[in-house]
Enzyme design. Sequence first.
Site, short mmCIF file in Angstrom:
data_model
loop_
_atom_site.label_atom_id
_atom_site.label_comp_id
_atom_site.label_asym_id
_atom_site.label_seq_id
_atom_site.Cartn_x
_atom_site.Cartn_y
_atom_site.Cartn_z
N HIS A 188 99.22 -112.59 -46.45
CA HIS A 188 98.95 -114.27 -46.46
C HIS A 188 97.63 -114.28 -45.89
CE1 HIS A 188 99.85 -115.19 -42.12
NE2 HIS A 188 100.95 -114.15 -42.23
N ASP A 224 102.55 -106.82 -42.16
CA ASP A 224 102.40 -108.48 -41.03
C ASP A 224 103.18 -108.31 -39.83
OD1 ASP A 224 101.59 -110.85 -40.74
OD2 ASP A 224 103.13 -111.86 -41.86
N GLU A 239 102.19 -119.18 -45.56
CA GLU A 239 103.19 -118.54 -45.00
C GLU A 239 103.49 -119.25 -43.60
OE1 GLU A 239 105.00 -115.38 -42.10
OE2 GLU A 239 103.38 -116.59 -41.86
N GLU A 240 102.25 -119.48 -42.79
CA GLU A 240 102.27 -120.23 -41.56
C GLU A 240 102.91 -121.66 -41.49
OE1 GLU A 240 102.10 -118.28 -39.24
OE2 GLU A 240 100.60 -116.71 -39.46
N HIS A 255 99.04 -116.27 -33.22
CA HIS A 255 99.22 -117.62 -32.88
C HIS A 255 98.56 -118.25 -31.61
CE1 HIS A 255 102.88 -117.67 -35.69
NE2 HIS A 255 102.06 -116.95 -36.46
N ASP A 257 96.78 -111.43 -37.84
CA ASP A 257 97.90 -112.30 -38.51
C ASP A 257 97.21 -113.13 -39.68
OD1 ASP A 257 100.30 -113.39 -39.42
OD2 ASP A 257 100.83 -114.40 -37.58
N ASP A 315 96.44 -117.56 -45.29
CA ASP A 315 96.41 -118.61 -44.38
C ASP A 315 96.57 -118.21 -42.89
OD1 ASP A 315 99.23 -118.04 -45.07
OD2 ASP A 315 99.77 -120.15 -44.04
N1 BES Z 1 103.23 -111.90 -38.81
C1 BES Z 1 104.06 -113.16 -38.48
C2 BES Z 1 105.61 -112.55 -38.19
C3 BES Z 1 105.91 -111.71 -36.88
C4 BES Z 1 105.54 -111.96 -35.83
C5 BES Z 1 106.44 -110.48 -37.43
C6 BES Z 1 105.66 -111.08 -34.86
C7 BES Z 1 106.94 -109.67 -36.30
C8 BES Z 1 106.43 -109.87 -35.01
C9 BES Z 1 104.17 -114.28 -39.43
O1 BES Z 1 103.03 -114.67 -39.95
C10 BES Z 1 104.69 -115.47 -38.60
O2 BES Z 1 104.31 -115.92 -37.76
N2 BES Z 1 105.83 -115.97 -39.03
C11 BES Z 1 106.36 -117.08 -38.51
C12 BES Z 1 107.25 -117.79 -39.60
C13 BES Z 1 107.77 -119.00 -39.69
C14 BES Z 1 106.60 -119.95 -39.73
C15 BES Z 1 108.90 -119.44 -40.51
C16 BES Z 1 107.12 -117.14 -37.40
O3 BES Z 1 107.84 -115.73 -37.01
O4 BES Z 1 107.05 -117.92 -36.59
ZN ZN Z 2 101.99 -115.76 -38.09
#
Ligand code: BES
Ligand code: ZN
Length: 458
Positions: free
Chosen positions: A86, A182, A153-154, A429, A119, A88
Site C-alpha cells: 500500500h 507489510d 489500506e490505512e 503509526h 509501513d 497510503d
Molecule cells: N502494516 C500494518 C499491519 C501490521 C501491523 C501487521 C503490525 C503486523 C504487525 C498495516 O498497515 C496496518 O496498520 N493495518 C491496520 C489495519 C486496520 C486499519 C484495518 C491495523 O492493524 O491497525
Molecule cells: Zn499500517
Amino acid sequence: MKEVLNFAKKNFNSYVDELKDYLRIPSVSTDPKFKNDVNKCADFVVTKLKDAGMKNVKKIKTEGNPLVYGEWLEAKGKPTILIYGHYDVQPADPYELWDNDPFEPVIKDGKIYARGADDNKGQNLIHIKGVEAYLKVHGELPVNVKFLIEGEEEAGGESIEKFIKDKKNKKLLKCDAVLISDTSMYAPNIPTITYGLRGLAYLEVHVTGPNRDLHSGSFGGAINNPANELARMIAKLHDKRNRITIPGFYDDVLKLTKKEKENFASLKFSDKKMAREYGVRELWGEKGYSTLERLWTRPTLDVNGIYGGYTGEGAKTVLPSKAVAKISMRLVPNQDPKKIARMFKKYIKEIAPKSVKVDVIDLHGGRPALIPLNDPYLQAAARATSKVFGRKTVYTREGGSIPIVVDFMEQLKAPVILMGFGLETDDIHSPNEHFPLNNFERGIYSSIHFFDEVAKMK
Ligand code: BES
Ligand code: ZN
C-alpha cells in the site's frame, strides 16, 4: 543471480534516493485534505513500475483511491507471483513529537525517518527494486510477476476488497501465490515469515445524557453524567482476569495447538525487556497465557480514544451532555468481526442504564488470518530470507491486521506469504516512524532470491 545481487548492491544508494522521493508525498488516506497527494503518490508508483520494466502498468480508478497495477508475464510455464502493498500512510499527527518533518525524510544511524518509511513504502519499494534489478541485468524475470499496490489500506481498504471480489478481475489477478511485505521480523537480523494476523472490529460508543451541558453543582447527583457512565460501562468490559466479559465473545476462538505453543516457547522473549523498551513498570494482559500467546493468539478490547466534557486548561464545573469512546477489538481465528460487533452492541445496550441514551456505530472490521506453513511458496520465501540473513527463518504470528489477506486467499485461491522486513521498534503509526536501511537492502536481496527459489520449484 549473483550479477543481479551485485547490480542491486551497486545501485543501492539511488534506491534510497527514490525511497526518499516516495516518502516526500504525504499520501494520508484517512484525511480527505490529502486527496491530491494520494493521487500524486499513485502516479509516482506508476512511474516506478514502468521504470522497473513492468508492462501494462495502469492506475485503476475506484470509488475511493486508485489502485496501481503492473505485470511482467513472459516467463512461460513458470509460476505467477502477485505482489501486494500500500502506498497510503497513516496521518503524521502529533507533528510536534517528530524530530524531523514527517514528509522530509532524514537518515540517522542507518535508519530512514519519515511517515510510511516502514509501513509500507519502504517495504513495497523493496520488490519494485528487486524486479527492476533483475530486468536490468537479464532483460527477463525467472517467474511471472504482477503488482497490485493500493491507496486506502490505512482507511479500511474497501475499494481493493470490491476489486478482487469482482469476477471481471479474476483473470487479471490470477496467480500462484501472493507476496506481501507489510509485517515485522521477530528481532533484528532474524529472517521471519508471519503466518497469522489478528482481525479487527472497530466501533464507537456515544453516550448522551441531558439535552445540554449543565452546571455540575446544580445538577450533579440528579442527572446522570454520560462521561461517568461511559467509564463505568468500559470498566465492565473486562473482568478480574483481564478477560473480555461480552457473552459469547470467546466461543469461536481457535485453541492454540501444542506444536504452536512449543514454537512460541522456543522463541526468545523477555517480558522485562519489553516493559523497559516501552517505559511501563510491568506488562499486562489476560491471565494464563504467555505474552506472545496474548499478542498473537488471544483477542483484546481497547479504547483508542475517549472524549467528552471539558478538556481545556484549568477547571470548569460542568456536567457534559455527551461522551464518546472509540473502541476496537483485535480478533483471532475463527472469530467473525460482524458477529463480534453484534455481540458488542447487544451487551453495551444491556449494561446501559435508562438514565442515559447509548448509540453504537460500526466503523470497520477485518477478518483474522491463519496461513498453512507447509505451502511450497511459503517455504521458498523462507529459504530466500534464510540465504540473505545467513540464519534459519523463524515463523511468527503477529498482533496487527491486514484484512485483505483472507480475501486474497479466498478469492484467488492462492497462498499468501507474509515476508516482512520491518522491526517492532520502527514506530509505525507513531511519531518518528523509521525503517532500517540494512533491512531495506536485505529485503531487496530477499526479493531477488525469492524469484529464483520459485523458478526452481517447477
Ligand atoms: N502494516 C500494518 C499491519 C501490521 C501491523 C501487521 C503490525 C503486523 C504487525 C498495516 O498497515 C496496518 O496498520 N493495518 C491496520 C489495519 C486496520 C486499519 C484495518 C491495523 O492493524 O491497525
Ligand atoms: Zn499500517
